[in-house]
Every structure is written in structure tokens, then in C-alpha cells.
Write a protein that holds these residues in place. Sequence first.
Motif, PDB file in Angstrom:
ATOM      1  N   CYS A  55      15.813   7.656  68.357  1.00 11.31           N
ATOM      2  CA  CYS A  55      16.142   6.240  68.635  1.00 11.31           C
ATOM      3  C   CYS A  55      16.507   5.549  67.329  1.00 11.31           C
ATOM      4  O   CYS A  55      17.487   4.796  67.255  1.00 11.31           O
ATOM      5  CB  CYS A  55      14.949   5.515  69.255  1.00 11.31           C
ATOM      6  SG  CYS A  55      14.670   5.949  70.957  1.00 11.31           S
ATOM      7  N   LYS A  56      15.718   5.819  66.294  1.00 12.01           N
ATOM      8  CA  LYS A  56      15.992   5.181  64.983  1.00 12.01           C
ATOM      9  C   LYS A  56      17.374   5.598  64.493  1.00 12.01           C
ATOM     10  O   LYS A  56      18.140   4.790  63.986  1.00 12.01           O
ATOM     11  CB  LYS A  56      14.940   5.638  63.955  1.00 12.01           C
ATOM     12  CG  LYS A  56      13.587   4.991  64.179  1.00 12.01           C
ATOM     13  CD  LYS A  56      12.622   5.421  63.068  1.00 12.01           C
ATOM     14  CE  LYS A  56      11.188   5.113  63.476  1.00 12.01           C
ATOM     15  NZ  LYS A  56      10.231   6.106  62.986  1.00 12.01           N
ATOM     16  N   LYS A  57      17.685   6.872  64.689  1.00  6.56           N
ATOM     17  CA  LYS A  57      18.969   7.391  64.215  1.00  6.56           C
ATOM     18  C   LYS A  57      20.141   6.744  64.977  1.00  6.56           C
ATOM     19  O   LYS A  57      21.128   6.330  64.379  1.00  6.56           O
ATOM     20  CB  LYS A  57      18.979   8.916  64.415  1.00  6.56           C
ATOM     21  CG  LYS A  57      19.809   9.601  63.407  1.00  6.56           C
ATOM     22  CD  LYS A  57      19.754  11.090  63.433  1.00  6.56           C
ATOM     23  CE  LYS A  57      21.007  11.544  62.699  1.00  6.56           C
ATOM     24  NZ  LYS A  57      21.335  12.910  62.882  1.00  6.56           N
ATOM     25  N   VAL A  58      19.987   6.646  66.288  1.00  6.71           N
ATOM     26  CA  VAL A  58      21.085   6.091  67.107  1.00  6.71           C
ATOM     27  C   VAL A  58      21.388   4.659  66.702  1.00  6.71           C
ATOM     28  O   VAL A  58      22.544   4.237  66.694  1.00  6.71           O
ATOM     29  CB  VAL A  58      20.720   6.092  68.606  1.00  6.71           C
ATOM     30  CG1 VAL A  58      21.871   5.547  69.437  1.00  6.71           C
ATOM     31  CG2 VAL A  58      20.362   7.472  69.089  1.00  6.71           C
ATOM     32  N   ARG A  59      20.340   3.931  66.382  1.00  8.00           N
ATOM     33  CA  ARG A  59      20.544   2.512  66.059  1.00  8.00           C
ATOM     34  C   ARG A  59      21.465   2.332  64.857  1.00  8.00           C
ATOM     35  O   ARG A  59      22.076   1.286  64.694  1.00  8.00           O
ATOM     36  CB  ARG A  59      19.201   1.841  65.833  1.00  8.00           C
ATOM     37  CG  ARG A  59      18.474   1.652  67.148  1.00  8.00           C
ATOM     38  CD  ARG A  59      17.121   1.136  66.928  1.00  8.00           C
ATOM     39  NE  ARG A  59      16.837   0.030  67.834  1.00  8.00           N
ATOM     40  CZ  ARG A  59      15.686  -0.592  67.851  1.00  8.00           C
ATOM     41  NH1 ARG A  59      14.745  -0.270  67.005  1.00  8.00           N
ATOM     42  NH2 ARG A  59      15.476  -1.571  68.710  1.00  8.00           N
ATOM     43  N   LYS A  60      21.540   3.353  64.037  1.00  4.57           N
ATOM     44  CA  LYS A  60      22.437   3.261  62.864  1.00  4.57           C
ATOM     45  C   LYS A  60      23.866   3.687  63.222  1.00  4.57           C
ATOM     46  O   LYS A  60      24.779   3.546  62.413  1.00  4.57           O
ATOM     47  CB  LYS A  60      21.905   4.159  61.738  1.00  4.57           C
ATOM     48  CG  LYS A  60      20.587   3.649  61.181  1.00  4.57           C
ATOM     49  CD  LYS A  60      20.194   4.461  59.947  1.00  4.57           C
ATOM     50  CE  LYS A  60      18.725   4.231  59.623  1.00  4.57           C
ATOM     51  NZ  LYS A  60      17.987   5.471  59.403  1.00  4.57           N
ATOM     52  N   MET A  61      24.051   4.207  64.406  1.00 11.01           N
ATOM     53  CA  MET A  61      25.383   4.684  64.782  1.00 11.01           C
ATOM     54  C   MET A  61      26.124   3.578  65.533  1.00 11.01           C
ATOM     55  O   MET A  61      25.792   3.290  66.686  1.00 11.01           O
ATOM     56  CB  MET A  61      25.255   5.948  65.654  1.00 11.01           C
ATOM     57  CG  MET A  61      24.614   7.104  64.901  1.00 11.01           C
ATOM     58  SD  MET A  61      24.342   8.526  65.962  1.00 11.01           S
ATOM     59  CE  MET A  61      24.095   9.824  64.754  1.00 11.01           C
ATOM     60  N   LYS A  62      27.066   2.990  64.863  1.00  9.55           N
ATOM     61  CA  LYS A  62      27.671   1.761  65.406  1.00  9.55           C
ATOM     62  C   LYS A  62      28.493   1.980  66.668  1.00  9.55           C
ATOM     63  O   LYS A  62      28.702   1.056  67.452  1.00  9.55           O
ATOM     64  CB  LYS A  62      28.540   1.117  64.326  1.00  9.55           C
ATOM     65  CG  LYS A  62      27.713   0.611  63.164  1.00  9.55           C
ATOM     66  CD  LYS A  62      28.473  -0.389  62.306  1.00  9.55           C
ATOM     67  CE  LYS A  62      27.598  -0.893  61.163  1.00  9.55           C
ATOM     68  NZ  LYS A  62      27.150   0.196  60.256  1.00  9.55           N
ATOM     69  N   ASN A  63      28.976   3.211  66.845  1.00 13.08           N
ATOM     70  CA  ASN A  63      29.815   3.449  68.026  1.00 13.08           C
ATOM     71  C   ASN A  63      29.041   3.811  69.267  1.00 13.08           C
ATOM     72  O   ASN A  63      29.634   4.048  70.318  1.00 13.08           O
ATOM     73  CB  ASN A  63      30.807   4.573  67.732  1.00 13.08           C
ATOM     74  CG  ASN A  63      31.913   4.097  66.843  1.00 13.08           C
ATOM     75  OD1 ASN A  63      32.492   3.042  67.090  1.00 13.08           O
ATOM     76  ND2 ASN A  63      32.172   4.826  65.792  1.00 13.08           N
ATOM     77  N   LEU A  64      27.730   3.901  69.149  1.00 18.19           N
ATOM     78  CA  LEU A  64      26.946   4.298  70.321  1.00 18.19           C
ATOM     79  C   LEU A  64      26.032   3.161  70.767  1.00 18.19           C
ATOM     80  O   LEU A  64      25.395   2.513  69.936  1.00 18.19           O
ATOM     81  CB  LEU A  64      26.103   5.541  69.999  1.00 18.19           C
ATOM     82  CG  LEU A  64      26.850   6.784  69.520  1.00 18.19           C
ATOM     83  CD1 LEU A  64      25.884   7.939  69.319  1.00 18.19           C
ATOM     84  CD2 LEU A  64      27.938   7.191  70.506  1.00 18.19           C
ATOM     85  N   SER A  65      26.014   2.904  72.076  1.00 15.81           N
ATOM     86  CA  SER A  65      25.041   1.934  72.607  1.00 15.81           C
ATOM     87  C   SER A  65      23.945   2.705  73.297  1.00 15.81           C
ATOM     88  O   SER A  65      24.210   3.431  74.268  1.00 15.81           O
ATOM     89  CB  SER A  65      25.655   1.028  73.681  1.00 15.81           C
ATOM     90  OG  SER A  65      26.843   0.505  73.250  1.00 15.81           O
TER      91      SER A  65
END
Length: 409
Positions: free
Chosen positions: A182-192
Motif C-alpha cells: 500500500c505504501k509503495k502504491v501511494r508513490k505511484m502516481k499513475n495508479l489509484s
Amino acid sequence: MNYIKLRKNNLCVENISALNLAKKYKTPFYCYSLSQLKNNYYTLSNAFKNIKPIICFSIKSNSNLSLLKELRKIGSGADVVSVGELLKATKAGINPKKIVFSGIGKTEEEIKMAIKKKVLLINIESESELNLINKISKKISRKISIGIRLNPNVTGKTHQKISTGGKDEKFGLVYNDFIDLCKKVRKMKNLSLNGVSVHIGSQITSVDPFKKVLSMINKIINKTKINFKFIDLGGGMGISYTKKEKQINLKKYAKLVSKFLKNKDSKIIFEPGRFIIGNTGILITKIIYIKKSNNRNFIILDAGMNDLMRPALYNAHHEIVPLKKTRKFLRGNLKFVGPICESSDKFSNLKIFSKIREGEYIGLLNVGAYGMSLSSNYNTRPTIAEIMVSGSKHKIIRQRQSLENLVNN
Ligand code: LLP
């Protein structure tokens, strides 16, 4: 409500006697009741009417296009696990905004197709899958809606081969990995990160495991402070295959979910397969021979384990019924078997059954889910036809595979 039942000693599918169908269509074949299908869908949606979930029919349980179209007409979405299932869902006219894509091994081609079709959620199951989606999303500069599948370490109290929620299983991410991702995804701007998904197994008849799952999801929400738009609770609702076995108590399950949703504005998604389609189907098969051997009566059917795999694969029980019940009985060691060259090609052992003769027909019940969809060409046998009954009408919804097609591949 039961639309497949004995009426005056004749097994009927809605208003049609199964015997008439057996005389009309070449056996073996699957036969479904459309009213039963609709009844099951509405039973589920009514039970959860307070929370208005998105119901995504799990296509792996039965992928017949006509049945999918019928489900679409009454509002169903789809849970898909391959590009084939995705294309079938869209071909059936199912709105991509009601399609979730699950599975631990989605290929790049499959992910790209899911993005192209703009499905509601791609439920990812590993860090590598996340990285691949991120790479694709950057390349096409598009924001992609994803969910993460949780492995809640909850076993579904079901057959070991269809239990998916234990920590040693290949599915989903265990608690710590889930939080890290979850922490990692939050840094990925193209993914919601729109969803958390979970599926602990199939044919679950107690609500206790689902209670544990909900409390695990609460723990995740408290820890991550993410207000997930969607909470996808998977499928797994069990049905009754034997007189003793009770189907899942939906009222109890709905109560649990309503309580869980208090103070949340998430939408619930379900991915039921078996509950919707399981008891809509019967397999009609002819008795080719009755062979006496060693005090046993082998009742040799024209349907085999390639047509209905569940008994061989899971020791699953499917009740066998005569299409016409008589007052005379056959007694002894009765073994209902198929024609395939494997000793696991057997359906049931009984001590007593209505008197039946070679050339007559019987039906195997509750085969709508994972019947046709698990079937194969083993022993170079064609896949069999599927028939749909609605009231007093019946029609072919999948042709029996031709021998020509079979032999030329
Ligand atoms: N969602 C996911 C991610 C699944 O893996 C499954 C089933 C479902 C939903 C639908 O589950 P259902 O509501 O039908 O229980 N071949 C086995 C069943 C395998 C189930 C696999 N996953 C059988 O014949 O019993």
C-alpha cells in the motif's frame, strides 16, 4: 424456489420433462433452468439489498455466453481471470465498470486488455504485478484503477483443494506485505488504489470465516488509514449438494457485512459463481451398459469425468436421479461410472436406486457450476451440448463439438 424437481415421478426442468429432452437431444448434455438462474441472482441481491453490492458473477464457474447475457440483463457484472473470460464478459454486453479482473498470473497481454477495456478494478496479487502495471501505465500515461488482494490467513472450512485464504496458499498478500505494498502504491502516481479484495475459497457454508475476513480488513483499514472505494469480498457462498448439507445463511452474512460497513462509504463487491449457477444445471446421461462383476453392478454412463470432473477431482458428490421414478428398485452394490479409461471415472456408489435398464437415462444434479467449465476433450471426446429451458421452451445454447472439429486439431 426449486425449478428442477420431480413432478408426478418425472424429473422436470421448469415445465419440461427431462425425459423428453433426453429423447430430443443427443446425450450426454448439460441442461439449465433460466428461472432458477434468475431466482438465485435475485435471492442474493435481495439478501444484501441494504448495501446494494456490485455482483460480479464469477465466469470461471460457467462461461456459457447465453447464460452470461441473461445475467447481464438482470444487472450482473463479472469476475474474470483471463483475457478469454474478459472478452466473453464484454461480448455478453457486461459493462466494464462492473468487471473485476482477478488472478495471480496475469500476463502483460491480459493486463493491457483489461486497461483497454477500462475494467473497474485489476486486483493485483504481487509486487511484480504491481511493477508491471506501473510500467504499462507510465508508458500509456493513463491512471489505472487497482485493488490489492489480501491473503487474510483465514481458511474457509471447505475442501482443501478449493481453499485459498490460508497463509501458505499462493493467493494474495499476507498482512505485512499488504501494508508495505500500500505504501509503495501511494508513490505511484499513475495508479489509484481503489480496492481491497479477498477470496478465501469456494463452497463455504458457514459465515464464521467471513467474519474473520471482515475483521482482518478492518485491521488493514485502521493501519493504512485508506478509505477504500471498493471492498471486494470475493465469492465462495456454498450451496447444498446433499440433503444434510445446508447452504450458506445469507441473512447472517448480510447482517455481518452491514455492521462492517457502518461508518464507511465503501462499496461492496461480491464475486459469486456457484451460488448463482450451481443448482441451475443437470447433466443428462444415458446408461450404455449395466455390467455385473464381482457382486457389483457397474452402471456405465455415456458421460465421463471429462464431462463432469468434480467427482474425480474433489470426490464431490452429485445426487443421481432417474428421469422417471418407478416403484421398482435395483438393489446391491451399484456403481455409477463413466466410459473413460481411468478408475477415478466414477460418480457415485449406491445401494438402492429406481429400477433402470440399459438405454434409459439418469440425471446428475447441481452441476451448473464448474461442470461444463471444467470439462475437457480427454479420451478425444467432444465437449457436450448445453441446453437452456425457460418455462415450456428449450433451446441449444452451445452445440456439441463436432467430431470433425475434434479430429482436425
Ligand atoms: N473469485 C475468485 C477470485 C475465485 O478464485 C473464485 C473461485 C470465485 C470468485 C468464485 O467462487 P464461488 O463463488 O464459485 O465459490 N473447481 C472448484 C471450484 C474452484 C473455485 C475457484 N475460485 C469446484 O468445482 O468446486
